[in-house]
Design an enzyme around this catalytic site. Structure first.
Site, PDB file in Angstrom:
ATOM      1  N   MET A  80     -10.043 -34.592 -13.721  1.00 51.45           N
ATOM      2  CA  MET A  80     -10.552 -34.124 -12.444  1.00 51.45           C
ATOM      3  C   MET A  80     -11.855 -34.838 -12.059  1.00 51.45           C
ATOM      4  O   MET A  80     -12.454 -35.541 -12.865  1.00 51.45           O
ATOM      5  CB  MET A  80     -10.782 -32.615 -12.495  1.00 51.45           C
ATOM      6  CG  MET A  80      -9.511 -31.814 -12.758  1.00 51.45           C
ATOM      7  SD  MET A  80      -9.797 -30.040 -12.862  1.00 51.45           S
ATOM      8  CE  MET A  80     -10.205 -29.657 -11.150  1.00 51.45           C
ATOM      9  N   ASP A 237      -5.848 -31.524 -14.868  1.00 53.24           N
ATOM     10  CA  ASP A 237      -5.356 -31.532 -16.246  1.00 53.24           C
ATOM     11  C   ASP A 237      -5.252 -30.134 -16.851  1.00 53.24           C
ATOM     12  O   ASP A 237      -4.249 -29.794 -17.498  1.00 53.24           O
ATOM     13  CB  ASP A 237      -6.191 -32.453 -17.128  1.00 53.24           C
ATOM     14  CG  ASP A 237      -7.689 -32.248 -16.980  1.00 53.24           C
ATOM     15  OD1 ASP A 237      -8.124 -31.320 -16.265  1.00 53.24           O
ATOM     16  OD2 ASP A 237      -8.447 -33.020 -17.589  1.00 53.24           O
TER      17      ASP A 237
END
Length: 486
Positions: A80, A237
């Protein structure tokens, strides 16, 4: 039909091929490297992601050609917060500034001054790792690049753009930009304005289980698919990891012991806890949110110690055996690149304490494992403040392969941890589930079930938990020293 999940991580790209019964038919991993050209900087070349992803897809095809050919959908998971700045022809203008890049601390203060309701809108403190502060840093220090920027994408959205030609992002990953109104699940015009941007710079938003582009026809033919696979929105994730673990019902939790560390709790509504540096983000599934404590150096701490000591990680762990009798005499604070929860301080640095002539490598290795566990305990405390306790958690991530580390974590957190063999593929498996949902429109509850099969339970031991509780209070004093020396 079969489905593929691709997880664009920090140290590698992982891909899995999954059949209609959710059996993993093939896996492929390709390594990535991180560049650190200056203090607090952390960057990657986006072109490396594309080459690694294509190599992983070729690996899946070579391992299971018939099942690969029948693939109907692809889901993406990704690290991210990274900032991929593109010009008018969608070419990267500079290396991607990663999630653990800490150079934009001053810009965080600037954003919150420009938009006083920032924390209420986004559910989060402005942190240097988030995407928006990075853009302000570029505007100040690289104005020519900022002027050329026409689109800003997160890492997995850039990979999607390369594979499909579509600029699309999912809600969970977008939550970490500091541009999303997390409660409304839409871009915030006010937050964009605070960084000199507008919606024209942003990708389209979809839920993680919705369709989000189709592979470019020529690439599909080159790879050997029967038809161009449909892409799902995918997830950040940890959100994809939650989907893979079945952590989709409110209250379900997991712990990720990867490069970074995360303690996750699914929530049924937007529940910001910004003042304690807890993240409140959208889930990758509709009408769900989550909270996370985030620790920037988890398994990365052991990797660092292995590099410094000149030993392989497996050798260091092997010296300790399966169990330890008592806490290490040494303390370690795992702030190799600053810390998020609960400090939000990119300047913090780690270190060893209580060293003596009697200290050996084993004591220092054990201290590294314990220091990471103590950081998780701080995160757990932040999540539980004025809220329900976290009673148990599933575990994923490369560090979770160590029985010893999980035993230490269970004792330090004083709660049982469950490791499922089925969950070893982590976020990539969750991304494959999202691909299936995008293709089939099935009920997420029916597909995103908890793991089954072989499970290892790591339960806290009362005497060890008590000993670690005492050592935690001493460790916290070492943490305060780390902060005072910044």
């Amino acid at each position: 039909m079969t489905y593929i999940g691709i997880d664009l991580g920090t140290s590698s790209i992982k891909a899995v091929l999954v059949d209609g019964r959710q059996n993993v038919l093939a896996t492929a991993v390709r390594d990535l490297t991180v560049d650190r050209p200056a203090l607090l900087w952390s960057e990657q070349n986006p072109a490396d992601w594309i080459s690694a992803a294509l190599a992983a897809l070729h690996g899946l095809r070579d391992a299971s050609p018939e099942a690969f050919r029948r693939c109907a959908g692809i889901g993406l998971s990704g690290q991210m917060h990274g900032a991929v700045l593109l010009d008018e022809r969608d070419r990267p203008l500079r290396p991607c500034m990663l999630w653990n890049d800490g150079r934009a601390a001053a810009e965080c203060t600037e954003i919150e001054a420009a938009e006083p309701d920032s924390r209420e809108i986004t559910g989060n403190i402005a942190m240097p790792g988030f995407t928006a502060p990075k853009l302000l840093w570029v505007r100040r220090h690289e104005p020519d690049i900022f002027q050329q920027t026409r689109r800003v994408l997160l890492p997995k959205a850039y990979l999607r753009l390369a594979l499909t030609g579509e600029a699309i992002e999912d809600m969970s990953d977008a939550s970490g930009t500091l541009w999303l109104d997390v409660g409304r699940r839409d871009w915030s015009d006010r937050m964009l304005d605070a960084t000199g941007l507008d919606r024209s710079f942003m990708p389209e938003l979809v839920e993680g289980s919705q369709p989000a582009g189709r592979m470019r026809a020529e690439l599909s033919r080159e790879l050997g698919f029967d038809a161009p696979p449909l892409f799902a929105g995918g997830g950040g994730d940890n959100a994809a990891g939650a989907v893979g673990l079945g952590a989709v019902a409110p209250g379900t939790s997991f712990l990720s012991l990867g490069t970074s560390g995360v303690l996750w709790r699914t929530t049924e509504r937007f529940e910001p806890r910004a003042d304690s540096a807890v993240h409140a983000f959208c889930h990758a599934l509709p009408n769900r949110w989550h909270q996370m404590s985030v620790h920037l150096s988890a398994a990365a701490s052991l990797s660092w110690w292995a590099s410094v000591s000149g030993q392989a990680e497996i050798a260091l762990l092997g010296e300790l055996g399966q169990l330890t009798e008592r806490p290490s005499s040494v303390l370690f604070t795992p702030y190799l690149s600053g810390e998020r929860t609960p400090y939000n301080d990119p300047q913090m640095r780690g270190g060893f304490a209580r060293l003596g002539y009697e200290t050996d490598r084993k004591a220092m290795t054990q201290a590294v494992l314990e220091g990471v566990a103590f950081a998780f305990r701080e995160g757990k405390n932040a999540l539980e403040a004025d809220a329900l306790p976290i009673a148990e958690a599933m575990v994923i991530g490369g560090g979770s392969r160590s029985d010893l580390w999980l035993s230490i974590l269970a004792d330090v957190l004083d709660m049982p941890l469950s490791r499922y063999r089925q969950a070893e593929t982590g976020a990539a498996f969750g991304a494959a589930r999202l691909a299936r949902l995008a293709c089939s429109g099935e009920d997420p509850e029916a597909v995103c079930t908890p793991p089954s099969g072989d499970v290892d339970i790591f339960a806290p031991r009362a005497a060890r938990a008590a000993a670690y509780s005492e050592r935690y209070e001493i460790w916290r004093r070492a943490t305060e020293v780390s902060r005072s020396l910044c």
